[in-house]
Design an enzyme around this catalytic site. Sequence first.
Site, PDB file in Angstrom:
ATOM      1  N   GLY A  61       0.837  -1.193   0.000  1.00  0.00           N
ATOM      2  CA  GLY A  61       0.000   0.000   0.000  1.00  0.00           C
ATOM      3  C   GLY A  61       0.872   1.244   0.000  1.00  0.00           C
ATOM      4  CB  CYS A  92       5.217  -3.996  -0.278  1.00  0.00           C
ATOM      5  SG  CYS A  92       5.935  -2.400  -0.648  1.00  0.00           S
ATOM      6  CE1 TYR A  93       1.715   0.908   5.827  1.00  0.00           C
ATOM      7  CE2 TYR A  93      -0.085  -0.672   5.701  1.00  0.00           C
ATOM      8  CZ  TYR A  93       0.515   0.428   6.295  1.00  0.00           C
ATOM      9  OH  TYR A  93      -0.094   1.035   7.372  1.00  0.00           O
ATOM     10  CG  HIS A 181       5.259  -5.548  -5.046  1.00  0.00           C
ATOM     11  ND1 HIS A 181       4.035  -5.464  -4.432  1.00  0.00           N
ATOM     12  CD2 HIS A 181       5.916  -4.407  -4.750  1.00  0.00           C
ATOM     13  CE1 HIS A 181       3.943  -4.309  -3.792  1.00  0.00           C
ATOM     14  NE2 HIS A 181       5.071  -3.648  -3.971  1.00  0.00           N
ATOM     15  CD  GLU A 183       2.418  -8.432  -5.337  1.00  0.00           C
ATOM     16  OE1 GLU A 183       3.286  -9.145  -4.816  1.00  0.00           O
ATOM     17  OE2 GLU A 183       2.143  -7.286  -4.926  1.00  0.00           O
ATOM     18  CB  SER A 236     -13.941  -1.921 -28.068  1.00  0.00           C
ATOM     19  OG  SER A 236     -13.270  -3.108 -27.666  1.00  0.00           O
ATOM     20  N   GLY A 237     -14.250  -4.249 -30.510  1.00  0.00           N
ATOM     21  CA  GLY A 237     -13.401  -5.021 -31.414  1.00  0.00           C
ATOM     22  C   GLY A 237     -12.274  -5.681 -30.649  1.00  0.00           C
ATOM     23  N   GLY A 238     -12.180  -5.396 -29.363  1.00  0.00           N
ATOM     24  CA  GLY A 238     -11.139  -6.010 -28.537  1.00  0.00           C
ATOM     25  C   GLY A 238     -11.640  -7.291 -27.893  1.00  0.00           C
ATOM     26  CB  VAL A 239      -9.761  -9.851 -25.949  1.00  0.00           C
ATOM     27  CG1 VAL A 239     -10.057 -11.185 -25.292  1.00  0.00           C
ATOM     28  CG2 VAL A 239      -8.668  -9.991 -26.979  1.00  0.00           C
ATOM     29  CG  ASP A 240     -10.933  -6.924 -22.355  1.00  0.00           C
ATOM     30  OD1 ASP A 240     -10.324  -8.006 -22.379  1.00  0.00           O
ATOM     31  OD2 ASP A 240     -10.361  -5.820 -22.247  1.00  0.00           O
ATOM     32  CB  SER A 241     -16.237  -5.322 -25.601  1.00  0.00           C
ATOM     33  OG  SER A 241     -15.463  -5.227 -26.759  1.00  0.00           O
ATOM     34  CE  LYS A 390      -7.078  -7.875 -23.180  1.00  0.00           C
ATOM     35  NZ  LYS A 390      -7.651  -6.530 -23.110  1.00  0.00           N
TER      36      LYS A 390
END
Length: 535
Positions: A61, A92-93, A181, A183, A236-241, A390
């Site tokens: 954080g 970290c924090y 980190h 992760e 949008s033409g992208g993967v997500d939508s 993603k």
Amino acid sequence: MSVASAHQHAVVLILDYGSQYTQLITRRVRELSMFSVLFPGDASLDRIKGVNPRVVILSGGPNSVHVEGSPRVPDGFFEYCAEKNVPVLGVCYGMQMITHLLGGEVKPAVHGGEYGRMPMDIAPSSQLFDFLSSSTVNVWMSHGDEAVKLPAGFTAVAKSHQGAIVAIENSERRIYGFQFHPEVMHTEHGMEMIKHFLIGIAAVPADWNMGQVLEEQMAKIKAQVGPDDHVICALSGGVDSTVAATLVHKVLGDRLHCVFVDNGLLRYNEQQRVMDTFKNHLHLPVLCVDHSKPMLDRLRGLSDPEAKRKAIGAEFIEVFKNYANELEKTLGRKPKYLVQGTLYPDVIESCPPPGSGQKHSHTIKSHHNVGGLPKDLQFELVEPFRELFKDEVRAIGRLLGVPDQFIKRHPFPGPGLAVRVIGDVTEDGKLDTLREVDEIFINTIREYGLYDEIWQAFAVFLPIKSVGVQGDQRSHAHVVALRAVTSGDGMTADWYSFTPAFLRDVSNRICNKVRSVNRVVYDITSKPPGTIEWE
Ligand code: XMP
């Protein structure tokens, strides 16, 4: 993901202290097929006890433990974990908080902090690293404070090359800490460190998977959208939508109405390419709306990145409202819902996620579909991927049968080329120049067979001109930057190391084909400290 479904799983509880990377920890845990729950860092002890955690991870954080009111675990936390034999890992924090609360000392780093890649040396014997064969590992840092004196019973088991204590453990009390980190994907062996902690030290069983996420999301959509309600989706033409629309289509069938908005900020020939794919490969009925003129009119004169993003968000919503009004004429009722392919990184970078307790996190940029939305939005949002990353969405897309060629497309931001033309996007031919350069860059990458190795590649139009010599004549022409990065999730990224031959070739092609450009530069900045897009 509903916490309710946790009951049959062992719970990895993550307490969130506001780091940009907190969700990555959640996600790494899920990649190990374990169920993880994220609670705000100030969650009460009763709430923590309520999920009966098998292990607790305290996130990073932006705070310093010395600042009055800085967040911390509730009173009685360490006693509870000791009583239940629950291992604790601070990152970290989180590690600084453990050090501070248990009687050690944390101070501002002597070297002013450590940011980005840093080698660390590991002590000859340690529980945290006993699976590693190398004693020096490159890790990813982002901290200004550091532990200088450890609480009784703790050992420093790794030090950075700048001399900072970067990993601690107390194997008797089962409390551990990483200053770096693990992760983020750029920490070497980071995933193995998390895996070793969760499986080797905490013995958490792996009993959770993406098929379940898909089922949960489908059930959630069914419960959210009434049986007669209609939904619109902006593709949008992208993967997500696209994957979001495919998922919603599977649940709601023709009550889903998709629209693709040509906002004037698309890449070379993008409208035709995307519409062809929807029709021929995905069989999704999609209406194409040309909204380029109003969008560019709205952007005229705007050069502040946040102002541009907000304007684009607002303009998108205008299109959706008009579309909903049109649909009302044929359906007899107005669609109440808007599907968006919002991902978790969009959410974290735009605003503190609701209920996450990230009171102290900072807006990095307002992603057009989150922070850019107007307050009086007249739709209820359906966002099945709001908690996903993603490649998790890509995995769901594969489960739904979306073709691989589509799944592998590089991400393209909703605000399109507006975030790749620095300053006012509408001025003389900037967008067209950028389209030409971008097309050459991407085609060259494809020709060299590098497309699938790269997370994202694109060109940026810079607001400067440089002096050059073209055809024996002095030129005063535009400068473009090329950017290509590797990443696993868009949260951290490193620049892609092209060969000099590739860079020479692509630069020659651009300067020879695009007469208004006389200089090409390559961006060699990681994220952090940069972001992937320039605005
Ligand atoms: P940054 O630039 O924040 O980008 O490092 C991380 C990833 O998100 C994409 N991006 C966006 N995607 N709407 C989107 O749909 C946005 O407003 C937006 N801004 C950035 C970016 O292309 C990268 O993949």
